[in-house]
Design a protein around this motif. Structure first.
Motif, PDB file in Angstrom:
ATOM      1  N   ASP A   1       0.818  -1.218   0.000  1.00  0.00           N
ATOM      2  CA  ASP A   1       0.000   0.000   0.000  1.00  0.00           C
ATOM      3  C   ASP A   1       0.858   1.276   0.000  1.00  0.00           C
ATOM      4  OD1 ASP A   1      -2.803  -1.205   0.269  1.00  0.00           O
ATOM      5  OD2 ASP A   1      -1.695  -2.185   1.881  1.00  0.00           O
ATOM      6  N   TYR A   2       1.626   1.412  -1.070  1.00  0.00           N
ATOM      7  CA  TYR A   2       2.466   2.600  -1.258  1.00  0.00           C
ATOM      8  C   TYR A   2       1.614   3.817  -1.623  1.00  0.00           C
ATOM      9  CZ  TYR A   2       6.616   5.200  -2.812  1.00  0.00           C
ATOM     10  OH  TYR A   2       7.628   6.127  -2.953  1.00  0.00           O
ATOM     11  N   HIS A   3       0.587   3.630  -2.426  1.00  0.00           N
ATOM     12  CA  HIS A   3      -0.384   4.665  -2.787  1.00  0.00           C
ATOM     13  C   HIS A   3       0.280   5.942  -3.325  1.00  0.00           C
ATOM     14  CE1 HIS A   3      -4.236   2.866  -1.558  1.00  0.00           C
ATOM     15  NE2 HIS A   3      -3.518   2.220  -0.638  1.00  0.00           N
ATOM     16  N   ALA A   4       1.097   5.780  -4.348  1.00  0.00           N
ATOM     17  CA  ALA A   4       1.672   6.953  -5.016  1.00  0.00           C
ATOM     18  C   ALA A   4       0.556   7.855  -5.523  1.00  0.00           C
ATOM     19  CB  ALA A   4       2.542   6.502  -6.190  1.00  0.00           C
ATOM     20  N   GLY A   5       0.738   9.154  -5.342  1.00  0.00           N
ATOM     21  CA  GLY A   5      -0.248  10.122  -5.813  1.00  0.00           C
ATOM     22  C   GLY A   5      -1.469  10.254  -4.933  1.00  0.00           C
ATOM     23  N   ILE A   6      -1.382   9.824  -3.690  1.00  0.00           N
ATOM     24  CA  ILE A   6      -2.556   9.855  -2.827  1.00  0.00           C
ATOM     25  C   ILE A   6      -3.063  11.277  -2.590  1.00  0.00           C
ATOM     26  CG2 ILE A   6      -1.244   9.944  -0.661  1.00  0.00           C
ATOM     27  CD1 ILE A   6      -3.399   8.129   0.561  1.00  0.00           C
ATOM     28  N   GLU A   7      -2.165  12.238  -2.608  1.00  0.00           N
ATOM     29  CA  GLU A   7      -2.596  13.619  -2.346  1.00  0.00           C
ATOM     30  C   GLU A   7      -3.544  14.116  -3.430  1.00  0.00           C
ATOM     31  OE1 GLU A   7       1.154  12.745  -0.245  1.00  0.00           O
ATOM     32  OE2 GLU A   7       0.614  12.627  -2.370  1.00  0.00           O
ATOM     33  N   ALA A   8      -3.261  13.759  -4.685  1.00  0.00           N
ATOM     34  CA  ALA A   8      -4.163  14.139  -5.769  1.00  0.00           C
ATOM     35  C   ALA A   8      -5.511  13.441  -5.594  1.00  0.00           C
ATOM     36  CB  ALA A   8      -3.554  13.785  -7.123  1.00  0.00           C
ATOM     37  N   GLY A   9      -5.473  12.204  -5.129  1.00  0.00           N
ATOM     38  CA  GLY A   9      -6.708  11.478  -4.894  1.00  0.00           C
ATOM     39  C   GLY A   9      -7.540  12.089  -3.783  1.00  0.00           C
ATOM     40  N   LEU A  10      -6.888  12.466  -2.703  1.00  0.00           N
ATOM     41  CA  LEU A  10      -7.609  13.077  -1.586  1.00  0.00           C
ATOM     42  C   LEU A  10      -8.223  14.417  -1.990  1.00  0.00           C
ATOM     43  CD1 LEU A  10      -5.155  12.295   1.359  1.00  0.00           C
ATOM     44  CD2 LEU A  10      -7.365  11.227   0.909  1.00  0.00           C
ATOM     45  N   ARG A  11      -7.513  15.142  -2.858  1.00  0.00           N
ATOM     46  CA  ARG A  11      -8.055  16.416  -3.341  1.00  0.00           C
ATOM     47  C   ARG A  11      -9.320  16.183  -4.158  1.00  0.00           C
ATOM     48  NH1 ARG A  11      -4.153  17.723  -6.593  1.00  0.00           N
ATOM     49  NH2 ARG A  11      -2.837  18.332  -4.841  1.00  0.00           N
ATOM     50  N   TYR A  12      -9.277  15.172  -5.017  1.00  0.00           N
ATOM     51  CA  TYR A  12     -10.419  14.884  -5.894  1.00  0.00           C
ATOM     52  C   TYR A  12     -11.567  14.238  -5.120  1.00  0.00           C
ATOM     53  CZ  TYR A  12     -13.153  12.564  -9.524  1.00  0.00           C
ATOM     54  OH  TYR A  12     -14.187  12.120 -10.311  1.00  0.00           O
ATOM     55  N   GLU A  13     -11.233  13.285  -4.239  1.00  0.00           N
ATOM     56  CA  GLU A  13     -12.259  12.498  -3.557  1.00  0.00           C
ATOM     57  C   GLU A  13     -12.910  13.239  -2.392  1.00  0.00           C
ATOM     58  OE1 GLU A  13      -9.506   8.538  -4.404  1.00  0.00           O
ATOM     59  OE2 GLU A  13      -9.875   9.232  -2.353  1.00  0.00           O
ATOM     60  N   ARG A  14     -12.104  14.015  -1.654  1.00  0.00           N
ATOM     61  CA  ARG A  14     -12.607  14.589  -0.408  1.00  0.00           C
ATOM     62  C   ARG A  14     -12.416  16.100  -0.296  1.00  0.00           C
ATOM     63  NH1 ARG A  14     -10.147  10.059   3.823  1.00  0.00           N
ATOM     64  NH2 ARG A  14     -10.732   8.219   2.581  1.00  0.00           N
ATOM     65  N   GLY A  15     -11.793  16.687  -1.297  1.00  0.00           N
ATOM     66  CA  GLY A  15     -11.551  18.123  -1.219  1.00  0.00           C
ATOM     67  C   GLY A  15     -10.480  18.503  -0.217  1.00  0.00           C
ATOM     68  N   VAL A  16      -9.594  17.570   0.125  1.00  0.00           N
ATOM     69  CA  VAL A  16      -8.524  17.811   1.092  1.00  0.00           C
ATOM     70  C   VAL A  16      -7.260  18.222   0.350  1.00  0.00           C
ATOM     71  CG1 VAL A  16      -7.065  16.778   2.873  1.00  0.00           C
ATOM     72  CG2 VAL A  16      -9.486  16.153   2.712  1.00  0.00           C
ATOM     73  N   GLU A  17      -6.713  19.370   0.725  1.00  0.00           N
ATOM     74  CA  GLU A  17      -5.501  19.878   0.084  1.00  0.00           C
ATOM     75  C   GLU A  17      -4.280  19.550   0.940  1.00  0.00           C
ATOM     76  OE1 GLU A  17      -4.988  21.275  -2.794  1.00  0.00           O
ATOM     77  OE2 GLU A  17      -7.058  21.545  -3.473  1.00  0.00           O
ATOM     78  N   LEU A  18      -3.389  18.703   0.419  1.00  0.00           N
ATOM     79  CA  LEU A  18      -2.154  18.350   1.096  1.00  0.00           C
ATOM     80  C   LEU A  18      -0.992  18.465   0.125  1.00  0.00           C
ATOM     81  CD1 LEU A  18      -3.206  15.109   3.036  1.00  0.00           C
ATOM     82  CD2 LEU A  18      -2.786  17.359   4.029  1.00  0.00           C
ATOM     83  N   ARG A  19       0.120  18.978   0.614  1.00  0.00           N
ATOM     84  CA  ARG A  19       1.316  19.013  -0.219  1.00  0.00           C
ATOM     85  C   ARG A  19       1.800  17.590  -0.462  1.00  0.00           C
ATOM     86  NH1 ARG A  19       6.096  22.842   1.692  1.00  0.00           N
ATOM     87  NH2 ARG A  19       4.478  24.345   1.101  1.00  0.00           N
ATOM     88  N   SER A  20       2.247  17.302  -1.663  1.00  0.00           N
ATOM     89  CA  SER A  20       2.686  15.955  -2.003  1.00  0.00           C
ATOM     90  C   SER A  20       3.881  15.520  -1.149  1.00  0.00           C
ATOM     91  CB  SER A  20       3.083  15.887  -3.482  1.00  0.00           C
ATOM     92  OG  SER A  20       3.655  14.623  -3.777  1.00  0.00           O
ATOM     93  N   ASP A  21       3.819  14.292  -0.688  1.00  0.00           N
ATOM     94  CA  ASP A  21       4.939  13.702   0.049  1.00  0.00           C
ATOM     95  C   ASP A  21       5.660  12.668  -0.812  1.00  0.00           C
ATOM     96  OD1 ASP A  21       6.589  13.376   2.347  1.00  0.00           O
ATOM     97  OD2 ASP A  21       5.491  11.537   2.868  1.00  0.00           O
ATOM     98  N   ALA A  22       5.591  12.837  -2.134  1.00  0.00           N
ATOM     99  CA  ALA A  22       6.235  11.886  -3.035  1.00  0.00           C
ATOM    100  C   ALA A  22       7.727  11.743  -2.749  1.00  0.00           C
ATOM    101  CB  ALA A  22       6.015  12.297  -4.483  1.00  0.00           C
ATOM    102  N   ASP A  23       8.398  12.864  -2.507  1.00  0.00           N
ATOM    103  CA  ASP A  23       9.829  12.811  -2.234  1.00  0.00           C
ATOM    104  C   ASP A  23      10.111  12.067  -0.939  1.00  0.00           C
ATOM    105  OD1 ASP A  23      10.228  14.265  -4.526  1.00  0.00           O
ATOM    106  OD2 ASP A  23      10.567  16.182  -3.509  1.00  0.00           O
TER     107      ASP A  23
END
Length: 252
Positions: free
Chosen positions: A27-49
């Motif tokens: 459950d690495y879930h790359a790109g989860i921040e974009a998903g949370l923005r689309y699914e729930r309207g939650v804005e989080l800075r990407s933690d990809a790095d």
């Protein structure tokens, strides 16, 4: 020594697959921040790095021959979006070892999007005496017959409370004997015909810190997998990432 040993302090394990040594995460879930923005309207800075740095640090720590992701490498269901593609490509460049994916419910478009990833069958993968499944569907019989079976999907967590009512939630491992009866019922065969020994099931905590999870010791919480909790022995135990043994998970 067990075939699958957690890396102390990390949601990852090392698996002895016979000819190879694998670093295993779920459950690495790359790109989860974009998903949370689309699914729930939650804005989080990407933690990809940060995710990439943590996995590469584990690679350096254990020197594996390959990395095995036990499902949900990406977050978006279907064709990965641009942000996910970029994150995964950067991860593959940085790892510099083969990456094998046992596809989960979020990985439908991975095989077509990344030709550098070895994508296993949906029913799971067996390497030596270790089986790998995501856990969102019933696995293949051959995979479940391995000595140790690794799965993700559940993101197990425990809620811990102190004497004055304060609490915290921590990621946890679940380990216990695989019960034959639910699988025999599913395959419509007698349990003894499966030909399995006392296989161990290891349920991995989520690698991603933002993906939530199943509270395994809270009344009213239900498992996501179709074969849990019935497929796991009642005396299966929970462990924290630091190795703390909590005992039988039903009594934590």
């Amino acid at each position: 020594m067990a075939l699958v040993e957690p890396v102390p302090g990390a949601p990852a394990a090392v698996a002895d697959c016979g000819a190879e040594r694998a670093l295993v995460v779920a459950d690495y879930h790359a790109g989860i921040e974009a998903g949370l923005r689309y699914e729930r309207g939650v804005e989080l800075r990407s933690d990809a790095d940060g995710r990439r740095a943590r996995l590469c640090a584990l690679r350096d720590r254990v020197s594996p021959d390959r990395v095995v992701v036990v499902g949900d490498l990406v977050h978006r269901i279907g064709d990965p979006g641009e942000g996910e593609r970029d994150e995964v490509e950067r991860l593959l460049d940085a790892l510099a070892v083969p990456l094998t994916l046992v596809p989960g419910n979020h990985d439908g478009g991975v095989a077509d999007a990344y030709d550098r990833i070895e994508v296993a069958d949906a029913g799971g993968l067996r390497l030596g005496d270790v089986g790998f499944v995501h856990g969102h569907t019933w696995p293949d019989r051959a995979v479940l017959g391995a000595e140790t079976v690794c799965m993700g999907h559940e993101h197990p967590q425990v809620r811990l409370e102190d004497a004055v009512g304060g609490g915290r939630t921590e990621k946890a491992w679940l380990r216990g004997r695989l019960r034959l009866e639910p699988f025999a019922d599913h395959f419509e065969v007698a349990p003894e015909s499966l030909g399995w020994g006392d296989s161990e099931l290891v349920v991995f905590p989520a690698f991603n810190d933002r993906s939530g999870g199943t509270w395994i010791n809270v009344d009213g919480q239900t498992f996501l997998s179709p074969f849990l909790p019935d497929g796991l022995a009642d005396d299966a135990e929970a462990y924290l990432l630091d190795g703390t043994r909590l005992g039988a998970y039903r009594r934590v």
